[in-house]
Design a protein around this motif. Structure first.
Motif, PDB file in Angstrom:
ATOM      1  N   ALA A 117       0.825  -1.208   0.000  1.00  0.00           N
ATOM      2  CA  ALA A 117       0.000   0.000   0.000  1.00  0.00           C
ATOM      3  C   ALA A 117       0.858   1.256   0.000  1.00  0.00           C
ATOM      4  O   ALA A 117       0.542   2.247  -0.685  1.00  0.00           O
ATOM      5  N   ILE A 118       1.969   1.228   0.731  1.00  0.00           N
ATOM      6  CA  ILE A 118       2.866   2.393   0.783  1.00  0.00           C
ATOM      7  C   ILE A 118       3.506   2.629  -0.573  1.00  0.00           C
ATOM      8  O   ILE A 118       3.615   3.778  -1.045  1.00  0.00           O
ATOM      9  N   VAL A 119       3.935   1.562  -1.247  1.00  0.00           N
ATOM     10  CA  VAL A 119       4.539   1.692  -2.574  1.00  0.00           C
ATOM     11  C   VAL A 119       3.508   2.203  -3.576  1.00  0.00           C
ATOM     12  O   VAL A 119       3.798   3.086  -4.406  1.00  0.00           O
ATOM     13  N   ASP A 120       2.292   1.661  -3.522  1.00  0.00           N
ATOM     14  CA  ASP A 120       1.238   2.124  -4.428  1.00  0.00           C
ATOM     15  C   ASP A 120       0.969   3.617  -4.241  1.00  0.00           C
ATOM     16  O   ASP A 120       0.791   4.358  -5.214  1.00  0.00           O
ATOM     17  N   ARG A 121       0.922   4.059  -2.997  1.00  0.00           N
ATOM     18  CA  ARG A 121       0.664   5.469  -2.716  1.00  0.00           C
ATOM     19  C   ARG A 121       1.804   6.352  -3.232  1.00  0.00           C
ATOM     20  O   ARG A 121       1.571   7.431  -3.802  1.00  0.00           O
ATOM     21  N   ALA A 122       3.021   5.902  -3.049  1.00  0.00           N
ATOM     22  CA  ALA A 122       4.174   6.684  -3.517  1.00  0.00           C
ATOM     23  C   ALA A 122       4.160   6.822  -5.037  1.00  0.00           C
ATOM     24  O   ALA A 122       4.423   7.905  -5.578  1.00  0.00           O
ATOM     25  N   LEU A 123       3.836   5.736  -5.744  1.00  0.00           N
ATOM     26  CA  LEU A 123       3.738   5.796  -7.206  1.00  0.00           C
ATOM     27  C   LEU A 123       2.634   6.759  -7.632  1.00  0.00           C
ATOM     28  O   LEU A 123       2.797   7.548  -8.578  1.00  0.00           O
ATOM     29  N   ALA A 124       1.506   6.718  -6.940  1.00  0.00           N
ATOM     30  CA  ALA A 124       0.393   7.607  -7.276  1.00  0.00           C
ATOM     31  C   ALA A 124       0.753   9.061  -7.006  1.00  0.00           C
ATOM     32  O   ALA A 124       0.393   9.960  -7.785  1.00  0.00           O
ATOM     33  N   ASP A 125       1.482   9.310  -5.939  1.00  0.00           N
ATOM     34  CA  ASP A 125       1.836  10.680  -5.570  1.00  0.00           C
ATOM     35  C   ASP A 125       2.676  11.365  -6.646  1.00  0.00           C
ATOM     36  O   ASP A 125       2.597  12.587  -6.820  1.00  0.00           O
ATOM     37  N   VAL A 126       3.497  10.590  -7.368  1.00  0.00           N
ATOM     38  CA  VAL A 126       4.340  11.191  -8.410  1.00  0.00           C
ATOM     39  C   VAL A 126       3.786  10.931  -9.810  1.00  0.00           C
ATOM     40  O   VAL A 126       4.462  11.191 -10.810  1.00  0.00           O
TER      41      VAL A 126
END
Length: 254
Positions: A117-126
């Motif tokens: 979930a943290i990786v998915d959020r980081a990808l979405a943020d950028v």
């Protein structure tokens, strides 16, 4: 996180790259580092990130000397995005971002759904979620830079250090990354080439010849005299009708 440097010096082959630099960046502050090429911005960032240990002076993270911290402790709290970083060609973008979770993994704490979930959020943020499965060597320079920023975000750091992170990005992604960084609830130290972008920081520091020659609010520090003396340019300060900050307009070099 409060990051503090005290009387830092750094030399390479007898050449002093940092000369008695002292600086305190407060928790939650966005601090911009500006200065001519070769002024010491990158070296200072690497020292603050714990990647270089100064022979003179010290760095403190929340008043704790960084020398007393283990490498994984530093990696859990401070993320550094280099100006020109690289990674393995055969990695996918998502795998590269997942490397940001490495400091938190151990035999007793394996990869979990929370890490996904943290990786998915980081990808979405950028804005890279649609390219998560792309191999590294197929990404453009700007896309690679956004992946590196996502990897730093995946560390969920208390302090985020970035070395000219918008260099390879088009104007749309420059603005989106700077807006994201400004909104993060962390301490941010960001080296910037664009002085107009530096005007949006809470405070800035001006590096010149390895010394920190001025710090303070951007409008107080980037005076016409400072721009002439340190950057060698004539400029005009204009009021932005839409925002409460001035705009720099450069006329010509000295």
């Amino acid at each position: 996180m409060r990051l503090r440097a005290e009387h830092i010096e750094w030399r390479v082959h007898g050449h002093r790259l940092l000369d008695d630099v002292s600086l305190t960046v407060e928790p939650g502050e966005t601090f911009g580092l500006v200065g001519p090429n070769g002024s010491g911005k990158t070296t200072l960032l690497r020292v603050l990130a714990g990647l270089r240990r100064p022979k003179v002076g010290r760095v403190l993270a929340n008043e704790r000397p960084m020398r007393a911290m283990r490498r994984h402790e530093v990696a859990r709290t401070i993320a550094f995005v280099e100006q020109q970083a690289d990674t393995l060609d055969r990695l996918e973008a998502r795998q590269a971002v997942a490397l940001g979770r490495t400091p938190f993994l151990s035999p007793l704490r394996p990869w979990s759904a929370q890490d996904d979930a943290i990786v998915d959020r980081a990808l979405a943020d950028v804005g890279m979620q649609s390219m998560a499965d792309r191999l590294w060597h197929t990404l453009s320079g700007g896309e690679r830079q956004r992946v590196h920023i996502a990897r730093a975000l995946a560390q969920q750091p208390s302090a985020l250090l970035l070395d000219e992170p918008t260099n390879h990005l088009d104007i749309r992604h420059q603005l989106s990354i700077l807006t994201l960084v400004k909104q993060l609830p962390v301490t941010v130290i960001i080296a910037l080439h664009d002085l107009d972008q530096a005007m949006d920081c809470d405070r800035i520091g001006v590096m010149d010849g390895g010394r920190l020659v001025a710090t303070g609010p951007p409008r107080d520090v980037l005076t016409l005299e400072r721009l002439r003396r340190t950057f060698g340019v004539h400029a005009t300060l204009l009021d932005d009708p839409d925002e409460d900050r001035p705009i720099l307009r450069f006329r010509h070099a000295l």
